[in-house]
Design an enzyme around this catalytic site. Structure first.
Site, PDB file in Angstrom:
ATOM      1  N   ARG A 123       0.804  -1.234   0.000  1.00  0.00           N
ATOM      2  CA  ARG A 123       0.000   0.000   0.000  1.00  0.00           C
ATOM      3  C   ARG A 123       0.830   1.274   0.000  1.00  0.00           C
ATOM      4  NH1 ARG A 123      -3.124  -2.436   3.931  1.00  0.00           N
ATOM      5  NH2 ARG A 123      -4.746  -3.694   2.942  1.00  0.00           N
ATOM      6  N   LYS A 145       2.026  11.944 -10.633  1.00  0.00           N
ATOM      7  CA  LYS A 145       1.201  10.977 -11.373  1.00  0.00           C
ATOM      8  C   LYS A 145       2.047   9.762 -11.710  1.00  0.00           C
ATOM      9  CE  LYS A 145      -1.894  13.916 -14.086  1.00  0.00           C
ATOM     10  NZ  LYS A 145      -2.324  14.117 -15.486  1.00  0.00           N
ATOM     11  N   GLU A 187       6.749  18.715 -24.647  1.00  0.00           N
ATOM     12  CA  GLU A 187       5.919  18.895 -23.442  1.00  0.00           C
ATOM     13  C   GLU A 187       6.060  20.314 -22.886  1.00  0.00           C
ATOM     14  OE1 GLU A 187       3.669  16.774 -22.460  1.00  0.00           O
ATOM     15  OE2 GLU A 187       4.415  14.706 -22.440  1.00  0.00           O
ATOM     16  N   LYS A 228       5.914  24.158 -14.544  1.00  0.00           N
ATOM     17  CA  LYS A 228       5.025  23.032 -14.228  1.00  0.00           C
ATOM     18  C   LYS A 228       4.854  22.890 -12.716  1.00  0.00           C
ATOM     19  CE  LYS A 228       3.528  18.370 -14.595  1.00  0.00           C
ATOM     20  NZ  LYS A 228       3.572  17.038 -15.212  1.00  0.00           N
ATOM     21  N   GLU A 238      -5.569  18.055 -10.201  1.00  0.00           N
ATOM     22  CA  GLU A 238      -6.099  18.233 -11.548  1.00  0.00           C
ATOM     23  C   GLU A 238      -7.598  18.482 -11.568  1.00  0.00           C
ATOM     24  OE1 GLU A 238      -3.929  15.799 -14.454  1.00  0.00           O
ATOM     25  OE2 GLU A 238      -5.732  15.797 -15.672  1.00  0.00           O
ATOM     26  N   ARG A 242      -4.605  22.673 -13.938  1.00  0.00           N
ATOM     27  CA  ARG A 242      -3.665  21.630 -14.335  1.00  0.00           C
ATOM     28  C   ARG A 242      -4.195  20.812 -15.510  1.00  0.00           C
ATOM     29  NH1 ARG A 242      -0.743  16.922 -10.555  1.00  0.00           N
ATOM     30  NH2 ARG A 242       0.433  16.013 -12.280  1.00  0.00           N
ATOM     31  N   ASN A 246      -3.027  18.921 -20.360  1.00  0.00           N
ATOM     32  CA  ASN A 246      -3.365  17.814 -21.256  1.00  0.00           C
ATOM     33  C   ASN A 246      -3.495  18.256 -22.712  1.00  0.00           C
ATOM     34  OD1 ASN A 246      -3.489  15.684 -19.333  1.00  0.00           O
ATOM     35  ND2 ASN A 246      -5.393  16.570 -18.575  1.00  0.00           N
ATOM     36  N   HIS A 249      -2.951  15.914 -25.753  1.00  0.00           N
ATOM     37  CA  HIS A 249      -2.883  14.531 -25.287  1.00  0.00           C
ATOM     38  C   HIS A 249      -4.119  13.700 -25.606  1.00  0.00           C
ATOM     39  CE1 HIS A 249       0.744  15.879 -23.382  1.00  0.00           C
ATOM     40  NE2 HIS A 249       0.975  14.684 -22.882  1.00  0.00           N
ATOM     41  N   HIS A 253      -2.525  10.564 -27.111  1.00  0.00           N
ATOM     42  CA  HIS A 253      -2.533   9.235 -26.487  1.00  0.00           C
ATOM     43  C   HIS A 253      -3.153   8.195 -27.407  1.00  0.00           C
ATOM     44  CE1 HIS A 253      -2.134  10.598 -21.992  1.00  0.00           C
ATOM     45  NE2 HIS A 253      -0.961  10.395 -22.561  1.00  0.00           N
ATOM     46  N   HIS A 266       6.545   9.438 -27.139  1.00  0.00           N
ATOM     47  CA  HIS A 266       5.396  10.115 -26.540  1.00  0.00           C
ATOM     48  C   HIS A 266       5.296  11.569 -27.032  1.00  0.00           C
ATOM     49  CE1 HIS A 266       2.381  11.269 -23.613  1.00  0.00           C
ATOM     50  NE2 HIS A 266       3.177  12.255 -23.204  1.00  0.00           N
TER      51      HIS A 266
HETATM   52  N1  LIG Z   1       3.692  11.117 -14.992  1.00  0.00           N
HETATM   53  C1  LIG Z   1       3.569  12.165 -15.767  1.00  0.00           C
HETATM   54  O1  LIG Z   1       3.102  13.230 -15.320  1.00  0.00           O
HETATM   55  C2  LIG Z   1       4.027  12.096 -17.182  1.00  0.00           C
HETATM   56  C3  LIG Z   1       4.107  13.274 -17.949  1.00  0.00           C
HETATM   57  C4  LIG Z   1       4.579  13.195 -19.247  1.00  0.00           C
HETATM   58  C5  LIG Z   1       4.958  11.965 -19.782  1.00  0.00           C
HETATM   59  N2  LIG Z   1       4.861  10.844 -19.024  1.00  0.00           N
HETATM   60  C6  LIG Z   1       5.253   9.522 -19.560  1.00  0.00           C
HETATM   61  O2  LIG Z   1       6.652   9.518 -19.804  1.00  0.00           O
HETATM   62  C7  LIG Z   1       6.927   8.495 -20.780  1.00  0.00           C
HETATM   63  C8  LIG Z   1       7.949   8.998 -21.768  1.00  0.00           C
HETATM   64  O3  LIG Z   1       9.140   9.281 -21.094  1.00  0.00           O
HETATM   65  P1  LIG Z   1      10.510   9.598 -21.861  1.00  0.00           P
HETATM   66  O4  LIG Z   1      10.218  10.490 -23.002  1.00  0.00           O
HETATM   67  O5  LIG Z   1      11.440  10.016 -20.821  1.00  0.00           O
HETATM   68  O6  LIG Z   1      10.918   8.229 -22.531  1.00  0.00           O
HETATM   69  P2  LIG Z   1      11.482   6.857 -21.943  1.00  0.00           P
HETATM   70  O7  LIG Z   1      11.431   6.789 -20.482  1.00  0.00           O
HETATM   71  O8  LIG Z   1      10.781   5.799 -22.703  1.00  0.00           O
HETATM   72  O9  LIG Z   1      13.019   6.894 -22.374  1.00  0.00           O
HETATM   73  C9  LIG Z   1      13.366   6.854 -23.724  1.00  0.00           C
HETATM   74  C10 LIG Z   1      14.689   6.122 -23.942  1.00  0.00           C
HETATM   75  O10 LIG Z   1      15.782   6.937 -23.536  1.00  0.00           O
HETATM   76  C11 LIG Z   1      16.710   6.168 -22.785  1.00  0.00           C
HETATM   77  N3  LIG Z   1      17.435   7.070 -21.911  1.00  0.00           N
HETATM   78  C12 LIG Z   1      17.006   7.574 -20.731  1.00  0.00           C
HETATM   79  N4  LIG Z   1      17.908   8.425 -20.242  1.00  0.00           N
HETATM   80  C13 LIG Z   1      18.926   8.472 -21.107  1.00  0.00           C
HETATM   81  C14 LIG Z   1      20.168   9.179 -21.150  1.00  0.00           C
HETATM   82  N5  LIG Z   1      20.487  10.067 -20.199  1.00  0.00           N
HETATM   83  N6  LIG Z   1      20.987   8.996 -22.204  1.00  0.00           N
HETATM   84  C15 LIG Z   1      20.649   8.126 -23.188  1.00  0.00           C
HETATM   85  N7  LIG Z   1      19.492   7.427 -23.207  1.00  0.00           N
HETATM   86  C16 LIG Z   1      18.649   7.598 -22.177  1.00  0.00           C
HETATM   87  C17 LIG Z   1      15.820   5.191 -22.070  1.00  0.00           C
HETATM   88  O11 LIG Z   1      16.542   4.111 -21.575  1.00  0.00           O
HETATM   89  C18 LIG Z   1      14.819   4.836 -23.144  1.00  0.00           C
HETATM   90  O12 LIG Z   1      15.335   3.826 -23.974  1.00  0.00           O
HETATM   91  C19 LIG Z   1       5.592   8.147 -21.402  1.00  0.00           C
HETATM   92  O13 LIG Z   1       5.204   6.875 -20.954  1.00  0.00           O
HETATM   93  C20 LIG Z   1       4.655   9.200 -20.887  1.00  0.00           C
HETATM   94  O14 LIG Z   1       3.324   8.743 -20.770  1.00  0.00           O
HETATM   95  C21 LIG Z   1       4.402  10.901 -17.736  1.00  0.00           C
HETATM   96 ZN   LIG Z   2       2.711  13.983 -22.085  1.00  0.00          ZN
END
Ligand SMILES: NC(=O)c1ccc[n+]([C@@H]2O[C@H](COP(=O)([O-])OP(=O)(O)OC[C@H]3O[C@@H](n4cnc5c(N)ncnc54)[C@H](O)[C@@H]3O)[C@@H](O)[C@H]2O)c1
Ligand SMILES: [Zn+2]
Length: 369
Positions: A123, A145, A187, A228, A238, A242, A246, A249, A253, A266
């Site tokens: 939990r 999130k 973003e 942000k 949200e 906030r 989106n 998105h 998405h 993404h």
């Molecule tokens: N929680 C939230 O509020 C929120 C907001 C926006 C996006 N997201 C989520 O984030 C995800 C996308 O994240 P992302 O764009 O970071 O992609 P990702 O986490 O998929 O990373 C992309 C690639 O980059 C590599 N990588 C990471 N750091 C590196 C570095 N320093 N040097 C070289 N390679 C590196 C990773 O290993 C991976 O292969 C999506 O799933 C999206 O839905 C969440």
């Molecule tokens: Zn996003």
């Protein structure tokens, strides 16, 4: 502190403490060390991030009682029920306790998954994020999130669970693929379009964006993240402003799911979601010059072409959107550059515009009428 290169800002946000900038890890190290001192620490990361930057965590490892590195697949593939299950089982197998610690070390995928596992195991245990992608530093690590995906709906299973510490050291971005960095900027640009015209103009003036990331962009990154933080501070769950984050998105998405997780990044899907929002917004009075300015900036981020996608499938996916109401889907639409609003758009209008959009996503609404 580690010396001359430190240019770090720190913030408090609810129960989280956040450091961002060149040298952030050094600035936060004593806090992290105290937090995990003498405990079992579970580090969720990917093979690539571990190889490139894992050495940085050496001093923390010394302070832990036990240190387990849990490698998960690269990219969106990490955010699955199967991977979450494997982590839960590993944690229980290794004797996780209520006061054990979890660290998410990687991009937004690792953070979303790691946070979700931390939120749900026993939990909820405390966790911290060490985001290593531009997208995760400006956006995903901020706001609590967490989520995993179902095959039919992205981010559909999740929880709010705030990290204790977020350490965004821009030095880690040096190894990032330029396309990855550009997708991350999307973003931040989205946020500027929805909230902040002066920030948007700084993006317009930053030629280096097209190459991805370099040190000259650190102030823009830090200010985008700070923005942000303020949005989340004002509306943590949200209910109000906030929601405007989106922007892009709703369709974004759906495209990400329809194309198959991992086919497009993404941020790249959000580009197309934004372009479609611009068309809907222009039809409601967004000045054409504002729409054109956003298109120009997005074009500089060079997203790959949209793959062939089925409009009917996208409609179905959007109907499953978490924001969907019985009355329809509220869309975030810019009314002018720097200001967005929520507007319920009828199913039939979206259905009518979408096929044409998929063929010519960069067109303006006037061209599509
Ligand atoms: N929680 C939230 O509020 C929120 C907001 C926006 C996006 N997201 C989520 O984030 C995800 C996308 O994240 P992302 O764009 O970071 O992609 P990702 O986490 O998929 O990373 C992309 C690639 O980059 C590599 N990588 C990471 N750091 C590196 C570095 N320093 N040097 C070289 N390679 C590196 C990773 O290993 C991976 O292969 C999506 O799933 C999206 O839905 C969440
Ligand atoms: Zn996003």
């Amino acid at each position: 502190l580690t010396g001359a290169r430190v240019s770090v800002r720190s913030f408090e946000l609810g129960s989280s403490r956040i450091w961002i900038g060149e040298g952030a890890f050094g600035a936060s190290e004593a806090w992290l060390a105290e937090w995990l001192e003498g405990r079992s620490v579970f580090v969720v990361t990917t093979p690539r991030v571990r190889l490139l930057h894992g050495g940085a965590l050496g001093p923390l490892r010394q302070r832990a009682r036990r240190w387990s590195v849990l490698e998960v697949p690269e990219g969106e593939a990490a955010k699955s029920v199967a991977v979450a299950t494997a982590l839960w089982e590993r944690l229980v197998g290794e004797g996780v306790k209520r006061d054990s610690r979890l660290i998410g070390f990687g991009g937004g995928s690792v953070g979303d998954l790691g946070g979700f596992v931390a939120a749900t195991i026993l939990r909820g245990i405390e966790f911290s994020l060490l985001p290593t992608t531009l997208l995760a530093q400006v956006d995903a690590s901020i706001g609590g999130k967490t989520a995993i995906d179902l095959p039919a709906a992205k981010n559909s299973v999740g929880a709010f669970h705030s990290p204790r510490f977020v350490v965004s050291d821009t030095a880690w971005l040096a190894t990032l693929d330029p396309a990855e960095a550009r997708a991350g900027w999307v973003e931040a640009v989205k946020k500027a379009v929805a909230f902040d015209r002066p920030l948007f103009e700084r993006f317009q003036g930053s030629a280096a964006l097209a190459q991805g990331f370099d040190g000259s962009l650190v102030p823009l990154l830090v200010d985008s993240a700070a923005h942000k933080i303020e949005v989340v501070r004002a509306d943590p769950f949200e209910g109000g402003e906030r929601r405007l984050l989106n922007l892009g998105h709703t369709l974004g998405h759906a495209i990400e799911t329809a194309a198959g997780y991992g086919r497009l990044r993404h941020g790249e899907c959000v580009v197309y979601g934004l372009l479609f929002a611009l068309q809907l917004a222009e039809a409601r009075g967004l000045p054409p010059a504002d729409a054109a300015a956003v298109r120009d900036l997005l074009a500089r981020l060079q997203p790959p072409a949209l793959p062939r996608l089925d409009a009917a499938e996208l409609m179905l996916l959007m109907a499953r959107d978490k924001k969907a109401l019985e009355s329809g889907l509220p869309w975030v639409l810019p009314c002018r550059l720097g200001r967005a609003e929520l507007e319920v758009v009828s199913h039939s209008e979206v259905e009518e515009r979408l096929p044409r959009f998929l063929k010519a996503p960069w067109e303006s609404a006037s061209a599509t009428l």
